[in-house]
Write a protein that holds these residues in place. Structure first.
Motif, mmCIF file in Angstrom:
data_model
loop_
_atom_site.group_PDB
_atom_site.id
_atom_site.type_symbol
_atom_site.label_atom_id
_atom_site.label_comp_id
_atom_site.label_asym_id
_atom_site.label_seq_id
_atom_site.Cartn_x
_atom_site.Cartn_y
_atom_site.Cartn_z
ATOM 1 N N LYS A 170 0.499 -6.199 23.498
ATOM 2 C CA LYS A 170 -0.078 -5.513 24.654
ATOM 3 C C LYS A 170 -1.173 -6.375 25.288
ATOM 4 O O LYS A 170 -1.266 -6.468 26.516
ATOM 5 C CB LYS A 170 -0.632 -4.155 24.214
ATOM 6 N N GLN A 171 -1.993 -7.039 24.477
ATOM 7 C CA GLN A 171 -3.054 -7.902 25.008
ATOM 8 C C GLN A 171 -2.464 -9.086 25.763
ATOM 9 O O GLN A 171 -2.953 -9.445 26.831
ATOM 10 C CB GLN A 171 -3.965 -8.391 23.888
ATOM 11 N N LEU A 172 -1.420 -9.678 25.220
ATOM 12 C CA LEU A 172 -0.766 -10.805 25.886
ATOM 13 C C LEU A 172 -0.184 -10.362 27.222
ATOM 14 O O LEU A 172 -0.309 -11.059 28.234
ATOM 15 C CB LEU A 172 0.335 -11.390 25.003
ATOM 16 N N GLN A 173 0.409 -9.200 27.245
ATOM 17 C CA GLN A 173 0.960 -8.665 28.485
ATOM 18 C C GLN A 173 -0.126 -8.483 29.534
ATOM 19 O O GLN A 173 0.054 -8.825 30.705
ATOM 20 C CB GLN A 173 1.633 -7.323 28.202
ATOM 21 N N GLN A 174 -1.271 -7.979 29.135
ATOM 22 C CA GLN A 174 -2.378 -7.782 30.065
ATOM 23 C C GLN A 174 -2.859 -9.113 30.635
ATOM 24 O O GLN A 174 -3.175 -9.214 31.818
ATOM 25 C CB GLN A 174 -3.533 -7.046 29.384
ATOM 26 N N VAL A 175 -2.902 -10.139 29.812
ATOM 27 C CA VAL A 175 -3.308 -11.466 30.277
ATOM 28 C C VAL A 175 -2.275 -12.020 31.245
ATOM 29 O O VAL A 175 -2.607 -12.533 32.313
ATOM 30 C CB VAL A 175 -3.507 -12.435 29.080
ATOM 31 N N LEU A 176 -1.007 -11.923 30.911
ATOM 32 C CA LEU A 176 0.050 -12.478 31.758
ATOM 33 C C LEU A 176 0.121 -11.780 33.104
ATOM 34 O O LEU A 176 0.448 -12.407 34.114
ATOM 35 C CB LEU A 176 1.396 -12.419 31.037
ATOM 36 N N ARG A 197 -2.248 -10.974 34.819
ATOM 37 C CA ARG A 197 -3.347 -11.497 35.639
ATOM 38 C C ARG A 197 -3.088 -12.916 36.142
ATOM 39 O O ARG A 197 -3.866 -13.446 36.924
ATOM 40 C CB ARG A 197 -4.648 -11.457 34.855
ATOM 41 N N VAL A 198 -2.024 -13.534 35.682
ATOM 42 C CA VAL A 198 -1.684 -14.884 36.139
ATOM 43 C C VAL A 198 -1.198 -14.780 37.580
ATOM 44 O O VAL A 198 -0.249 -14.043 37.861
ATOM 45 C CB VAL A 198 -0.593 -15.519 35.243
#
Length: 103
Positions: free
Chosen positions: A2-8, A10-11
């Motif tokens: 879920k954290q990785l998804q949130q970062v991606l 924002r790209v």
């Protein structure tokens, strides 16, 4: 995950409609991977899934178009990106015409 998804999410990236025609029938898809590789000769790199109908159209005809979406283009994303071209005629009800080809 879920954290990785949130970062991606924002790209920053652009959204494009990539379209192609085969046997007089258009198809397209939403794409976020379009890069200019060289300017002379003009070459683009598209990130395409080989299973997509638009990819088949490009391979068959050797030509495609890239359409830049405006920031408020969510209705276009819904129209061209939510259903596969094998299941729906995405251009039904739209006026369109093929453009010039450089191949």
């Amino acid at each position: 995950m879920k954290q990785l998804q949130q970062v991606l999410f924002r790209v920053p990236c652009g959204l494009f409609v990539v379209s192609a025609i085969r046997d007089g029938h258009p198809n397209d898809m939403i794409n976020n991977t379009v890069f200019q590789i060289t300017d002379s000769p003009l070459q683009l790199l598209l990130g395409m899934d080989k299973r997509h109908l638009t990819t088949e159209y490009i391979e068959a005809g050797g030509a495609f178009a890239v359409h830049f979406l405006p920031p408020d283009g969510l209705s276009l994303v819904k129209r061209f990106g939510f259903k596969p071209g094998r299941e729906t005629a995405k251009f039904d009800g739209l006026a369109w015409r093929p453009g010039p080809s450089t191949n």
